[in-house]
Design an enzyme around this catalytic site. Structure first.
Site, mmCIF file in Angstrom:
data_model
loop_
_atom_site.group_PDB
_atom_site.id
_atom_site.type_symbol
_atom_site.label_atom_id
_atom_site.label_comp_id
_atom_site.label_asym_id
_atom_site.label_seq_id
_atom_site.Cartn_x
_atom_site.Cartn_y
_atom_site.Cartn_z
ATOM 1 N N THR A 276 0.805 -1.224 0.000
ATOM 2 C CA THR A 276 0.000 0.000 0.000
ATOM 3 C C THR A 276 0.838 1.274 0.000
ATOM 4 O OG1 THR A 276 -0.080 0.046 2.424
ATOM 5 C CG2 THR A 276 -1.854 -1.149 1.277
ATOM 6 N N LYS A 277 2.156 1.147 0.075
ATOM 7 C CA LYS A 277 2.997 2.328 0.280
ATOM 8 C C LYS A 277 3.223 3.105 -1.019
ATOM 9 C CE LYS A 277 3.732 1.838 4.734
ATOM 10 N NZ LYS A 277 2.989 0.648 5.095
ATOM 11 N N THR A 278 3.856 4.266 -0.880
ATOM 12 C CA THR A 278 4.072 5.145 -2.026
ATOM 13 C C THR A 278 5.043 4.546 -3.037
ATOM 14 O OG1 THR A 278 5.782 6.307 -0.772
ATOM 15 C CG2 THR A 278 3.559 7.243 -0.722
#
Length: 394
Positions: free
Chosen positions: A192-194
């Site tokens: 889910t991270k950038t």
């Protein structure tokens, strides 16, 4: 019927999705065809390119999760039984659990009511002769107020490990997170991270002793990486110099990371545009909106948490239910650590001791914000939130 109306169930909009392009796919395929799928040349390339991106002469050590990276960081700093580490209560459990891995004790402090970052004014009262380090968390992608934290750490001889799981590519005082005057910074590449590699993380430091220790301990305490031993001309002999861990990143994950990093500015620009849309669209609603970065700095916008105000006429749970009925996936970041049985009971934590975190938790909802969202999907979120909260006209 359209996705939002009539008797049909709305098409579900996930809370988060990774933004994987053809370049990432091609690099992973190349990795699979090469026959080298564990830590190897692509991991080494990813480390070099990530270090160059962060700048400031740092060294980057790729690992299989940010939790692993935080563990390596506190281990390299010599944190152990009897020691204490200052940790914000409004964070994911990994920030505190890695302290327990070492037999040390986290000491929890509240957060700033606005930013939900560690409140620097709460740290001094939490110090004791046993305190060895501080772990600030850059919540939601907004950098902590690091200047007073760094000043306090210098004054008391404490180490600083930055939990930057949310903070790529955030800045503080115009400098990239990872280049500040701290000891170690750890980034997350969870799905889910950038920047996403599925599972993964990066330990960043300018301290060569910390970097050397982290490299050894990420792979069983072995003195040489597998890649060094098994490439052409490599020698088979190695030595175990410490009881290490199995924390190395695979080349499959690094193959994704190489191109995610190359696209980071593009993906961050899309997150920033979504945040700007939300901030404008929700300005008149009974919500506390997330804090923007100070002028001249960058907010990573990993999360977009909103808080329902007392005059909204509905609760947080009502808002979650109404958004769910519209097919909008949401989450809550976080259930504070003082509310989880292990931390609450072991350290006798009480909600009234952490009023900012408690109040935020009781009213907050994290809305979808990710670079793969289309303009229509962003508009769906805006419409759903406004329908749930906007005053009804006669």
């Amino acid at each position: 019927m359209n996705a939002q109306g009539g008797d049909l169930k709305p098409v579900f909009l996930p809370f988060a999705l990774p933004d994987i392009g053809e370049a990432e796919i091609a690099e992973v395929v190349d990795c699979l065809r090469s026959g080298w799928i564990t830590t190897g040349p692509k991991t080494a390339r990813f480390e070099r390119e990530f270090a160059a991106f962060i700048g400031g002469g740092v060294e980057a050590i790729a690992v299989n999760s940010a939790t692993a990276g935080l563990h390596l960081a506190v281990e390299a700093l010599g944190i152990g039984p009897g020691d204490e580490v200052i940790v914000p209560v409004h964070t994911f459990t990994a920030t505190a659990e890695i302290v327990r891995y070492m037999g040390a004790d986290p000491v929890f402090v509240d957060v700033e009511p606005g930013t939900l970052n560690m409140d620097p004014t709460k740290i001094e009262a939490a110090l004791s002769p046993r305190t060895k380090a501080i772990i600030p968390v850059h919540y939601a992608g907004l950098a902590c107020s690091m200047a007073p934290i760094i000043e306090l750490a210098r004054r008391h001889g404490l180490k600083i490990v930055e939990d930057a799981a949310h903070a790529l590519p955030a800045t503080f005082g115009g400098a990239n997170i990872g280049t500040l005057d701290t000891d170690v910074t750890v980034f997350s590449f969870y799905a889910t991270k950038t920047l996403a590699t599925g599972e993964g993380g990066m330990v960043v430091t300018r301290n060569p002793a910390i970097a050397k220790r982290a490299k050894i301990m990420r792979l069983h305490g072995i003195s040489r990486d597998v890649f060094d031993r098994y490439q052409a001309g490599g020698a088979w002999y190695y030595e175990v110099v410490a009881p290490g861990f199995k924390y190395n990143m695979t080349d499959v994950a690094a193959a994704m990371g190489i191109h995610q990093l190359a696209r980071l500015a593009e993906m961050h620009g899309k997150r920033e545009a979504i945040a700007d849309t939300y901030l404008s669209a929700f300005a008149d609603l009974p919500l506390i909106l997330p804090s923007s970065a100070p002028r001249g700095d960058v907010h990573a916008w990993h999360l977009f948490p909103v808080r329902v105000t007392a005059d909204a006429g509905i609760s947080r749970n009502d808002l979650v239910e109404r958004l769910g009925a519209k097919g909008i996936g949401v989450s809550v970041h976080y259930v504070p650590l003082h509310m989880h049985p292990y931390w609450r009971d072991r350290y006798h934590l009480k909600a009234e001791d952490f009023p900012a975190s408690t109040a935020a938790y009781e009213s907050m909802v994290s809305l979808p914000i990710y670079s793969k969202m289309s303009p229509d999907e962003v508009a769906r979120v805006v419409s759903a939130v406004r329908d749930a909260l906007a005053p009804k006209r006669a």
